[in-house]
Structure formats: C-alpha cells, structure tokens
Scaffold this motif. Structure first.
Motif, PDB file in Angstrom:
ATOM      1  N   VAL A  50       0.841  -1.201   0.000  1.00 44.04           N
ATOM      2  CA  VAL A  50       0.000   0.000   0.000  1.00 44.04           C
ATOM      3  C   VAL A  50       0.876   1.252   0.000  1.00 44.04           C
ATOM      4  N   ALA A  51       1.929   1.259   0.807  1.00 46.09           N
ATOM      5  CA  ALA A  51       2.825   2.419   0.849  1.00 46.09           C
ATOM      6  C   ALA A  51       3.534   2.625  -0.486  1.00 46.09           C
ATOM      7  N   GLU A  52       3.888   1.529  -1.148  1.00 49.24           N
ATOM      8  CA  GLU A  52       4.515   1.640  -2.475  1.00 49.24           C
ATOM      9  C   GLU A  52       3.545   2.275  -3.475  1.00 49.24           C
ATOM     10  N   ALA A  53       2.295   1.817  -3.458  1.00 50.53           N
ATOM     11  CA  ALA A  53       1.279   2.378  -4.364  1.00 50.53           C
ATOM     12  C   ALA A  53       1.022   3.849  -4.026  1.00 50.53           C
ATOM     13  N   MET A  54       0.972   4.159  -2.737  1.00 48.84           N
ATOM     14  CA  MET A  54       0.770   5.536  -2.299  1.00 48.84           C
ATOM     15  C   MET A  54       1.911   6.413  -2.795  1.00 48.84           C
ATOM     16  N   SER A  55       3.119   5.931  -2.640  1.00 52.40           N
ATOM     17  CA  SER A  55       4.291   6.685  -3.060  1.00 52.40           C
ATOM     18  C   SER A  55       4.285   6.932  -4.568  1.00 52.40           C
ATOM     19  N   ARG A  56       3.985   5.887  -5.323  1.00 56.75           N
ATOM     20  CA  ARG A  56       3.948   6.043  -6.782  1.00 56.75           C
ATOM     21  C   ARG A  56       2.891   7.058  -7.206  1.00 56.75           C
ATOM     22  N   ASN A  57       1.734   7.036  -6.542  1.00 52.61           N
ATOM     23  CA  ASN A  57       0.673   7.974  -6.896  1.00 52.61           C
ATOM     24  C   ASN A  57       1.068   9.404  -6.548  1.00 52.61           C
ATOM     25  N   LEU A  58       1.726   9.587  -5.400  1.00 53.29           N
ATOM     26  CA  LEU A  58       2.136  10.920  -4.978  1.00 53.29           C
ATOM     27  C   LEU A  58       3.254  11.476  -5.850  1.00 53.29           C
ATOM     28  N   GLU A  59       4.091  10.589  -6.380  1.00 51.90           N
ATOM     29  CA  GLU A  59       5.215  11.043  -7.203  1.00 51.90           C
ATOM     30  C   GLU A  59       4.884  11.120  -8.687  1.00 51.90           C
ATOM     31  N   ALA A  60       3.732  10.594  -9.075  1.00 52.86           N
ATOM     32  CA  ALA A  60       3.349  10.593 -10.496  1.00 52.86           C
ATOM     33  C   ALA A  60       3.047  12.011 -10.962  1.00 52.86           C
ATOM     34  N   GLY A  61       3.224  12.236 -12.220  1.00 56.84           N
ATOM     35  CA  GLY A  61       2.911  13.537 -12.796  1.00 56.84           C
ATOM     36  C   GLY A  61       1.416  13.833 -12.735  1.00 56.84           C
ATOM     37  N   ARG A  62       0.629  12.789 -12.845  1.00 55.73           N
ATOM     38  CA  ARG A  62      -0.830  12.941 -12.811  1.00 55.73           C
ATOM     39  C   ARG A  62      -1.381  12.045 -11.709  1.00 55.73           C
ATOM     40  N   PHE A  63      -2.124  12.641 -10.777  1.00 55.45           N
ATOM     41  CA  PHE A  63      -2.673  11.916  -9.641  1.00 55.45           C
ATOM     42  C   PHE A  63      -3.807  11.005 -10.110  1.00 55.45           C
ATOM     43  N   SER A  64      -3.758   9.743  -9.747  1.00 50.22           N
ATOM     44  CA  SER A  64      -4.769   8.775 -10.171  1.00 50.22           C
ATOM     45  C   SER A  64      -5.813   8.573  -9.074  1.00 50.22           C
ATOM     46  N   ALA A  65      -7.058   8.917  -9.370  1.00 50.17           N
ATOM     47  CA  ALA A  65      -8.150   8.732  -8.413  1.00 50.17           C
ATOM     48  C   ALA A  65      -8.394   7.245  -8.158  1.00 50.17           C
ATOM     49  N   GLN A  66      -8.217   6.435  -9.181  1.00 52.69           N
ATOM     50  CA  GLN A  66      -8.426   5.000  -9.030  1.00 52.69           C
ATOM     51  C   GLN A  66      -7.363   4.386  -8.108  1.00 52.69           C
ATOM     52  N   LEU A  67      -6.123   4.800  -8.265  1.00 49.73           N
ATOM     53  CA  LEU A  67      -5.061   4.316  -7.391  1.00 49.73           C
ATOM     54  C   LEU A  67      -5.259   4.839  -5.973  1.00 49.73           C
ATOM     55  N   PHE A  68      -5.722   6.074  -5.848  1.00 45.32           N
ATOM     56  CA  PHE A  68      -6.019   6.636  -4.533  1.00 45.32           C
ATOM     57  C   PHE A  68      -7.084   5.796  -3.824  1.00 45.32           C
ATOM     58  N   ALA A  69      -8.139   5.418  -4.539  1.00 48.57           N
ATOM     59  CA  ALA A  69      -9.206   4.590  -3.963  1.00 48.57           C
ATOM     60  C   ALA A  69      -8.659   3.234  -3.522  1.00 48.57           C
ATOM     61  N   ALA A  70      -7.774   2.657  -4.305  1.00 51.15           N
ATOM     62  CA  ALA A  70      -7.178   1.368  -3.949  1.00 51.15           C
ATOM     63  C   ALA A  70      -6.299   1.502  -2.705  1.00 51.15           C
ATOM     64  N   VAL A  71      -5.546   2.595  -2.614  1.00 51.19           N
ATOM     65  CA  VAL A  71      -4.700   2.839  -1.447  1.00 51.19           C
ATOM     66  C   VAL A  71      -5.569   3.006  -0.202  1.00 51.19           C
ATOM     67  N   MET A  72      -6.636   3.782  -0.314  1.00 57.65           N
ATOM     68  CA  MET A  72      -7.528   3.986   0.824  1.00 57.65           C
ATOM     69  C   MET A  72      -8.173   2.672   1.257  1.00 57.65           C
ATOM     70  N   SER A  73      -8.521   1.835   0.318  1.00 55.63           N
ATOM     71  CA  SER A  73      -9.096   0.531   0.628  1.00 55.63           C
ATOM     72  C   SER A  73      -8.082  -0.338   1.382  1.00 55.63           C
ATOM     73  N   GLY A  74      -6.852  -0.327   0.918  1.00 57.25           N
ATOM     74  CA  GLY A  74      -5.795  -1.077   1.597  1.00 57.25           C
ATOM     75  C   GLY A  74      -5.535  -0.551   2.995  1.00 57.25           C
ATOM     76  N   MET A  75      -5.563   0.768   3.146  1.00 59.91           N
ATOM     77  CA  MET A  75      -5.374   1.366   4.463  1.00 59.91           C
ATOM     78  C   MET A  75      -6.506   0.946   5.391  1.00 59.91           C
ATOM     79  N   SER A  76      -7.713   0.899   4.868  1.00 57.77           N
ATOM     80  CA  SER A  76      -8.873   0.481   5.656  1.00 57.77           C
ATOM     81  C   SER A  76      -8.734  -0.965   6.122  1.00 57.77           C
ATOM     82  N   SER A  77      -8.217  -1.818   5.248  1.00 54.99           N
ATOM     83  CA  SER A  77      -8.009  -3.226   5.608  1.00 54.99           C
ATOM     84  C   SER A  77      -7.014  -3.378   6.750  1.00 54.99           C
TER      85      SER A  77
END
Length: 144
Positions: A76-103
């Motif tokens: 989850v932290a790897e996905a979060m990091s990639r989304n934060l460092e990407a040129g374009r923020f992905s809402a779909q990846l953000f939702a997946a990260v939030m789901s993982g954090m919830s788990s």
C-alpha cells in the motif's frame, strides 16, 4: 450510511442495556506494552508514504499485525508513493490505497467497524499525586 452515521459509537458511549454477547463482541487492546517490531519504510518512497508506514508501527493496531499485514502495508505504501510522485494523480489508485489502508485498520472508523477499540493507558503525574495528597492532608487537619 444510515441515520446514525457511517460508524457506531464506542462501547463506552453506548447507552441502554446490552446482551452479554454484545458486550463481549468488542475486542479492546490497551496501548503500550509488548508488540511485534515495526518495519522500516523504504527510503525511495515519498515522504508522506514513509510517514504513514512509520505510523503503523507506532499505532495500537500493530499488536494485531502479522508478517502478511506488514507485507500488505508495504504494498500500500509503495502504491501511495507512486501515486504521490506521479505527474498525474490517479483517483483510481487513490481509492485502492484507501481501501488497503482500511483493511489495515488505520482509522478509528475502520477499527469501530470490526469492533476493536484502542485504549490509552492513564498516566498520572507525580506532581499531581503529591498535590492531591497535600489537599487531603489539609482537609483532615481542618476537619479534625
């Protein structure tokens, strides 16, 4: 969501009578004490992802974590990091990260849903105790 909101109240905030099964359904974990060692974040991750990952090792729910949970947190932290460092923020990846954090039970609401409550140990200040003792002694002298 219902009329009561997204999550229920903490067990100590509920009013009325509850069955023994309802009272025993809550797993309470005292903060502080023995817990498995926390893992360290990757240095290549975004600072926010590092801070989040480090916070898992400092949080009360860590006592429930097994090796597979730490592996999930790392992913989850790897996905979060990639989304934060990407040129374009992905809402779909953000939702997946939030789901993982919830788990991983990272928010109070997540923990309430699975009926886990973290309780902070009550810390007493030595000066405060001395002041109370002095007041008690003073009351005894006045009444005696």
């Amino acid at each position: 969501m219902g009329t009561r909101g997204p999550v229920g109240k903490r067990s100590d905030q509920r009013l009325g009578h509850r069955t023994k099964a309802e009272q025993e359904a809550v797993t309470k974990v005292p903060l502080g004490g023995g817990s498995p060692p926390a893992e360290e974040p990757e240095e290549s991750w975004h600072p926010i992802a590092q801070r989040w990952f480090r916070s898992l090792g400092e949080s009360g729910q860590r006592v429930f974590y097994e090796a597979s949970d730490w592996a999930t947190a790392r992913y989850v932290a790897e996905a979060m990091s990639r989304n934060l460092e990407a040129g374009r923020f992905s809402a779909q990846l953000f939702a997946a990260v939030m789901s993982g954090m919830s788990s991983l039970l990272t928010t109070e609401g997540d923990r309430r849903r699975v009926r886990v409550e973290l309780e902070r140990a009550v810390q007493t200040d030595a000066d405060e105790e001395a002041a109370v003792a002095a007041l008690d002694e003073w009351r005894e002298r006045l009444s005696g």
